[in-house]
Design a protein around this motif. Structure first.
Motif, PDB file in Angstrom:
ATOM      1  N   THR A   1     -27.962 -68.031  18.872  1.00 40.55           N
ATOM      2  CA  THR A   1     -26.123 -67.822  18.459  1.00 40.55           C
ATOM      3  C   THR A   1     -25.840 -66.828  19.419  1.00 40.55           C
ATOM      4  O   THR A   1     -24.938 -66.936  20.719  1.00 40.55           O
ATOM      5  CB  THR A   1     -25.029 -68.384  17.371  1.00 40.55           C
ATOM      6  N   ASN A   2     -26.571 -65.508  19.612  1.00 41.57           N
ATOM      7  CA  ASN A   2     -26.770 -64.380  19.950  1.00 41.57           C
ATOM      8  C   ASN A   2     -26.692 -64.870  21.499  1.00 41.57           C
ATOM      9  O   ASN A   2     -26.593 -64.136  22.967  1.00 41.57           O
ATOM     10  CB  ASN A   2     -27.247 -63.547  19.845  1.00 41.57           C
ATOM     11  N   THR A   3     -27.184 -65.314  21.965  1.00 41.49           N
ATOM     12  CA  THR A   3     -28.689 -65.598  23.444  1.00 41.49           C
ATOM     13  C   THR A   3     -27.283 -66.936  24.764  1.00 41.49           C
ATOM     14  O   THR A   3     -27.525 -66.819  24.877  1.00 41.49           O
ATOM     15  CB  THR A   3     -29.626 -66.393  23.468  1.00 41.49           C
ATOM     16  N   PHE A   4     -27.406 -68.176  23.451  1.00 42.01           N
ATOM     17  CA  PHE A   4     -27.410 -69.429  24.323  1.00 42.01           C
ATOM     18  C   PHE A   4     -25.571 -69.514  23.915  1.00 42.01           C
ATOM     19  O   PHE A   4     -24.932 -69.844  22.368  1.00 42.01           O
ATOM     20  CB  PHE A   4     -27.052 -70.896  23.004  1.00 42.01           C
ATOM     21  N   LYS A   5     -24.735 -70.064  24.027  1.00 44.79           N
ATOM     22  CA  LYS A   5     -23.521 -70.359  24.291  1.00 44.79           C
ATOM     23  C   LYS A   5     -23.015 -71.893  24.162  1.00 44.79           C
ATOM     24  O   LYS A   5     -23.891 -72.938  25.013  1.00 44.79           O
ATOM     25  CB  LYS A   5     -22.549 -70.354  25.088  1.00 44.79           C
ATOM     26  N   ASN A   6     -22.414 -72.444  23.366  1.00 50.23           N
ATOM     27  CA  ASN A   6     -22.147 -73.780  22.753  1.00 50.23           C
ATOM     28  C   ASN A   6     -23.179 -74.992  22.484  1.00 50.23           C
ATOM     29  O   ASN A   6     -23.937 -74.985  23.353  1.00 50.23           O
ATOM     30  CB  ASN A   6     -21.849 -75.025  24.184  1.00 50.23           C
TER      31      ASN A   6
END
Ligand SMILES: [Zn+2]
Length: 284
Positions: A211-216
């Motif tokens: 979740t820190n790397t990718f959105k949605n």
């Protein structure tokens, strides 16, 4: 046409993929890549039919899993006979769960099998050289096959969660674009057998890496009790679409390696005491 392709598989598991037994070893292939069979070969090996001692009678293709080099080489010879790909044209990855991509050339043919692999630390391999076969290893991590059908360039990726959150899909696609002028709208992609969301349980630390790397990406992450279950292929597919690959050009295998450890090695399913299968792909 469709029916002819399906009938070539000895047993179909789901639409779009099937396993054949050749030379007593099992090879999974994918209809969406088989349709380019005049130009391309792409397979995912199973665990059945080899000469390994560890595990006994399996087709372990890793030199780093406790099997003797001699027996692993015999397994590669079985693979060579089954696919028609000479050992001297295979290049194996020396993967480390990172995001670096290696551009492979004719000079690399045979490295890692017949010759010392002088190039280590790559989880992605790309080439535009015909006959040179790219090989990467798996025992739950996600294999991704990339084929630019117009530029005639191939890429093969080994993506566990670490490589995925280091965005190896982006580094592979960017390398294919920069080095060879590839265009993602021309890609055919297969996401192969891997540990699926049914079995890929992780703690909060890994959840936050995603979740820190990718959105949605919430729909690929499911919380049950105090654990998270991750659909790594969903995250990868979303990333490929963001990079411009059409959704209809991406095929995702139904196989979970842990659920089907009768067919495939599974690091988690075998409690770490397993061999490795390979993805192998080349242009002809
Ligand atoms: Zn499963």
């Amino acid at each position: 046409m469709q029916d002819n392709r399906k009938s070539r598989h000895e047993f179909d598991i789901s639409d779009g993929e099937g396993i054949k037994l050749i030379n007593n070893i099992s090879l999974l292939s994918f209809d969406s890549l088989n349709m380019y069979s005049d130009k391309l070969q792409a397979y995912f090996t199973g665990r059945m039919g080899g000469v390994s001692k560890f595990p006994e009678g399996n087709l372990n293709l890793s030199f780093a899993r406790g099997d003797s080099k001699e027996l692993v080489l015999k397994n590669y010879e079985l693979l060579s006979v089954a696919t028609g790909i000479p050992l001297s044209e295979m290049v194996i990855s020396a993967q480390v769960h990172d995001n670096r991509v290696r551009v492979v050339d004719q000079v690399d043919a045979g490295k890692g099998i017949l010759f010392e692999n002088d190039s280590k630390g790559y989880d992605g391999l790309v080439t535009n050289v015909k006959r040179v076969a790219l090989i990467a290893f798996y025992a739950d991590c996600t294999p991704i096959y990339l084929y630019d059908t117009k530029s005639e360039v191939i890429g093969l990726v080994h993506a566990g969660w670490r490589s995925t959150v280091k965005d190896i899909m982006s580094s592979t696609v960017e390398t294919m674009k920069e080095k060879y002028g590839c265009r993602t709208e021309n890609f055919a992609v297969v996401i192969g057998p891997r540990i699926r969301e049914c079995c890929f349980e992780v703690g909060e630390d890994v959840y936050y890496e995603y979740t820190n790397t990718f959105k949605n990406i919430g729909k690929w992450l499911t919380r049950i009790d105090n654990k998270w279950y991750i659909d790594n292929s969903g995250v990868i597919k979303q990333r490929l679409k963001e990079l411009g690959v059409p959704e209809e050009s991406i095929f995702t295998s139904d196989f979970c390696t842990k659920c089907r450890k009768d067919l495939f090695f599974s690091h988690r399913g075998d409690n770490g005491a397993c061999g490795c299968q390979v993805a192998i792909m080349r242009m002809i």
